[in-house]
Write an enzyme that holds these catalytic residues in place. Structure first.
Site, PDB file in Angstrom:
ATOM      1  N   ALA A  84      -4.396  -9.328 -17.529  1.00 27.52           N
ATOM      2  CA  ALA A  84      -5.818  -8.789 -17.697  1.00 27.52           C
ATOM      3  C   ALA A  84      -6.722  -9.186 -16.487  1.00 27.52           C
ATOM      4  O   ALA A  84      -6.825 -10.494 -16.276  1.00 27.52           O
ATOM      5  CB  ALA A  84      -6.198  -9.100 -19.060  1.00 27.52           C
ATOM      6  N   ASP A  89     -17.553  -6.268  -8.013  1.00 22.94           N
ATOM      7  CA  ASP A  89     -17.533  -6.316  -6.416  1.00 22.94           C
ATOM      8  C   ASP A  89     -18.979  -6.208  -6.175  1.00 22.94           C
ATOM      9  O   ASP A  89     -19.630  -5.403  -6.374  1.00 22.94           O
ATOM     10  CB  ASP A  89     -16.580  -5.497  -5.644  1.00 22.94           C
ATOM     11  CG  ASP A  89     -15.197  -5.804  -5.750  1.00 22.94           C
ATOM     12  OD1 ASP A  89     -14.669  -6.782  -6.465  1.00 22.94           O
ATOM     13  OD2 ASP A  89     -14.351  -5.149  -5.072  1.00 22.94           O
ATOM     14  N   TYR A 148     -14.378 -12.873  -8.243  1.00 19.94           N
ATOM     15  CA  TYR A 148     -12.938 -12.610  -8.227  1.00 19.94           C
ATOM     16  C   TYR A 148     -11.954 -13.599  -7.418  1.00 19.94           C
ATOM     17  O   TYR A 148     -11.075 -13.999  -8.012  1.00 19.94           O
ATOM     18  CB  TYR A 148     -12.637 -10.983  -7.767  1.00 19.94           C
ATOM     19  CG  TYR A 148     -11.339 -10.491  -7.892  1.00 19.94           C
ATOM     20  CD1 TYR A 148     -11.097  -9.818  -9.126  1.00 19.94           C
ATOM     21  CD2 TYR A 148     -10.309 -10.516  -6.992  1.00 19.94           C
ATOM     22  CE1 TYR A 148      -9.770  -9.244  -9.420  1.00 19.94           C
ATOM     23  CE2 TYR A 148      -9.322 -10.113  -7.261  1.00 19.94           C
ATOM     24  CZ  TYR A 148      -8.953  -9.489  -8.527  1.00 19.94           C
ATOM     25  OH  TYR A 148      -7.707  -8.713  -8.479  1.00 19.94           O
ATOM     26  N   PRO A 178      -0.547 -10.410  -5.896  1.00 23.37           N
ATOM     27  CA  PRO A 178      -0.250  -9.241  -5.238  1.00 23.37           C
ATOM     28  C   PRO A 178      -1.292  -8.990  -4.216  1.00 23.37           C
ATOM     29  O   PRO A 178      -2.540  -9.211  -4.256  1.00 23.37           O
ATOM     30  CB  PRO A 178      -0.567  -8.167  -6.681  1.00 23.37           C
ATOM     31  CG  PRO A 178      -0.446  -9.060  -7.841  1.00 23.37           C
ATOM     32  CD  PRO A 178      -0.816 -10.509  -7.283  1.00 23.37           C
TER      33      PRO A 178
HETATM   34  N1  CAA Z   1     -13.817  -6.910   5.381  1.00 26.85           N
HETATM   35  C1  CAA Z   1     -14.735  -7.099   6.308  1.00 26.85           C
HETATM   36  N2  CAA Z   1     -16.059  -6.862   6.115  1.00 26.85           N
HETATM   37  C2  CAA Z   1     -16.413  -6.057   5.188  1.00 26.85           C
HETATM   38  C3  CAA Z   1     -15.515  -5.749   4.127  1.00 26.85           C
HETATM   39  C4  CAA Z   1     -14.106  -5.960   4.500  1.00 26.85           C
HETATM   40  N3  CAA Z   1     -13.103  -5.655   3.488  1.00 26.85           N
HETATM   41  N4  CAA Z   1     -15.921  -4.952   2.998  1.00 26.85           N
HETATM   42  C5  CAA Z   1     -17.349  -4.902   3.572  1.00 26.85           C
HETATM   43  N5  CAA Z   1     -17.602  -5.577   4.722  1.00 26.85           N
HETATM   44  C6  CAA Z   1     -18.755  -5.830   5.476  1.00 26.85           C
HETATM   45  C7  CAA Z   1     -19.548  -4.487   5.829  1.00 26.85           C
HETATM   46  O1  CAA Z   1     -18.988  -3.892   6.646  1.00 26.85           O
HETATM   47  C8  CAA Z   1     -20.904  -4.841   5.821  1.00 26.85           C
HETATM   48  O2  CAA Z   1     -21.106  -5.389   7.037  1.00 26.85           O
HETATM   49  P1  CAA Z   1     -22.439  -5.255   7.981  1.00 26.85           P
HETATM   50  O3  CAA Z   1     -23.425  -5.798   6.725  1.00 26.85           O
HETATM   51  O4  CAA Z   1     -22.352  -5.867   9.103  1.00 26.85           O
HETATM   52  O5  CAA Z   1     -22.694  -3.855   8.038  1.00 26.85           O
HETATM   53  C9  CAA Z   1     -21.088  -5.839   4.845  1.00 26.85           C
HETATM   54  O6  CAA Z   1     -19.809  -6.438   4.699  1.00 26.85           O
HETATM   55  C10 CAA Z   1     -21.828  -5.322   3.517  1.00 26.85           C
HETATM   56  O7  CAA Z   1     -21.090  -4.392   2.974  1.00 26.85           O
HETATM   57  P2  CAA Z   1     -21.749  -2.968   2.470  1.00 26.85           P
HETATM   58  O8  CAA Z   1     -22.744  -2.363   3.229  1.00 26.85           O
HETATM   59  O9  CAA Z   1     -20.511  -2.101   1.911  1.00 26.85           O
HETATM   60  O10 CAA Z   1     -22.381  -3.652   1.387  1.00 26.85           O
HETATM   61  P3  CAA Z   1     -22.561  -3.098  -0.136  1.00 26.85           P
HETATM   62  O11 CAA Z   1     -23.471  -3.889  -0.865  1.00 26.85           O
HETATM   63  O12 CAA Z   1     -23.006  -1.505  -0.153  1.00 26.85           O
HETATM   64  O13 CAA Z   1     -20.906  -3.387  -0.776  1.00 26.85           O
HETATM   65  C11 CAA Z   1     -19.116  -4.149  -1.469  1.00 26.85           C
HETATM   66  C12 CAA Z   1     -20.514  -4.504  -0.922  1.00 26.85           C
HETATM   67  C13 CAA Z   1     -19.060  -3.889  -3.023  1.00 26.85           C
HETATM   68  C14 CAA Z   1     -18.296  -5.466  -1.533  1.00 26.85           C
HETATM   69  C15 CAA Z   1     -18.055  -3.148  -0.637  1.00 26.85           C
HETATM   70  O14 CAA Z   1     -18.263  -3.631   0.634  1.00 26.85           O
HETATM   71  C16 CAA Z   1     -16.803  -3.055  -1.170  1.00 26.85           C
HETATM   72  O15 CAA Z   1     -16.381  -2.520  -2.230  1.00 26.85           O
HETATM   73  N6  CAA Z   1     -15.782  -3.793  -0.411  1.00 26.85           N
HETATM   74  C17 CAA Z   1     -14.659  -3.703  -0.881  1.00 26.85           C
HETATM   75  C18 CAA Z   1     -14.047  -5.117  -1.767  1.00 26.85           C
HETATM   76  C19 CAA Z   1     -12.748  -5.233  -2.055  1.00 26.85           C
HETATM   77  O16 CAA Z   1     -11.898  -5.160  -1.088  1.00 26.85           O
HETATM   78  N7  CAA Z   1     -12.343  -5.260  -3.489  1.00 26.85           N
HETATM   79  C20 CAA Z   1     -11.007  -5.245  -3.742  1.00 26.85           C
HETATM   80  C21 CAA Z   1     -10.892  -4.482  -4.921  1.00 26.85           C
HETATM   81  S1  CAA Z   1      -9.174  -4.540  -5.403  1.00 26.85           S
HETATM   82  C22 CAA Z   1      -8.822  -5.996  -6.098  1.00 26.85           C
HETATM   83  O17 CAA Z   1      -9.690  -6.745  -6.093  1.00 26.85           O
HETATM   84  C23 CAA Z   1      -7.414  -5.895  -6.186  1.00 26.85           C
HETATM   85  C24 CAA Z   1      -6.827  -7.130  -5.739  1.00 26.85           C
HETATM   86  O18 CAA Z   1      -6.544  -8.345  -6.151  1.00 26.85           O
HETATM   87  C25 CAA Z   1      -6.488  -7.073  -4.137  1.00 26.85           C
END
Ligand code: CAA
Length: 240
Positions: A84, A89, A148, A178
């Protein structure tokens, strides 16, 4: 007699695939879920696997939930899969205390709750298999996932400590980390970020839930008795 397996978050996503795989492999499975009654009913109808609702972040709910599973399935838990988990994020500079607390209590405190409540009967039986689902992001961190990543890294320390405590009792405790797997959770990532993530996966795609479920089957097998305290990466070759 069939071994009893309990999977938390076991009616959706990776958890559903784990419940189904264990069921197909001949275990007597209980799938825990919290919300999504409709989905749980559909899961129950499709699979004939028993599904039980409680909140894994709450110790008392876990206590009564596990008691009910043992009563219905007629034995104690042989195999526990702590799957779970939720995401909230957000960059740390925007994160609310409730986003932190929700993720830590659901993803990490739940592992304490569940293990604490099954470990004694496993010790008495001299057998047990515990698999904790961590994440690639617990190992390497991820932008927007300080909550997380902390919880998933915490799971790894917990796993290693409990493995040491349980090694002489026939109980193995392992974690699976994973990588990015196609589920509703990863579906929610913005498309441009998702595409960047995909490019970083050597296999060139997100994983499938069955690929994680298969690694659970391997770790819970009776013959996997010399594997404990380990973290198995199921991530398409991502270099950590
Ligand atoms: N790698 C590198 N840089 C990243 C990034 C990444 N994966 N994701 C975001 N950034 C950077 C953006 O490019 C941005 O950089 P700048 O400020 O230089 O432009 C900065 O981080 C802020 O990003 P956002 O403008 O997107 O900011 P936001 O507040 O609108 O959103 C966020 C932030 C919610 C974290 C969004 O970026 C997001 O959803 N990112 C993905 C996070 C992620 O990978 N989550 C995994 C979910 S699945 C899971 O968790 C399962 C598992 O176990 C793998």
């Amino acid at each position: 007699m069939k071994k009893i397996a309990l999977v938390t978050g076991g009616t959706r996503g990776i958890g559903s695939a784990i419940s189904r795989a264990l069921n197909d492999a001949g275990y007597l499975v209980a799938a825990n879920y919290q919300s999504g009654v409709e989905n749980a009913e559909k899961f129950r109808d499709e699979t004939k696997i028993s599904a039980f609702s409680w909140d894994v972040s709450d110790y008392k709910s876990c206590e009564s939930g596990i008691k009910e599973v043992c009563r219905v399935l007629g034995g104690t838990i042989d195999i526990l899969v702590n799957n779970a988990g939720v995401t909230r994020d957000c960059m740390l500079h925007k994160m609310r205390l409730e986003d932190w607390t929700k993720v830590i209590t659901t993803n990490l405190n739940s592992v304490f709750n569940m293990c604490r409540l099954v470990i004694q009967s496993m010790r008495e039986k001299n057998f047990g298999r515990i698999v904790n689902i961590s994440s690639v992001n617990g190992l390497k961190g991820q932008v927007g996932q300080s909550n997380y990543s902390a919880a998933k890294a915490g799971i790894i320390g917990f796993t290693k400590a409990l493995a040491l405590e349980s090694a002489s009792k026939g109980i193995t405790v392992n974690a699976i980390a994973p990588g990015y797997i196609s589920t509703n959770m990863t579906e929610a990532i913005p498309d441009d970020i998702k595409e960047n993530i995909r490019k970083g996966i050597p296999v060139g795609r997100f994983g499938c839930v069955d690929e994680v479920a298969n690694s659970v089957l391997f770790l819970v097998d009776e013959k996997s008795s010399f594997i404990t305290g380990t973290v198995l990466n199921v991530n398409g070759g991502q270099y950590l």
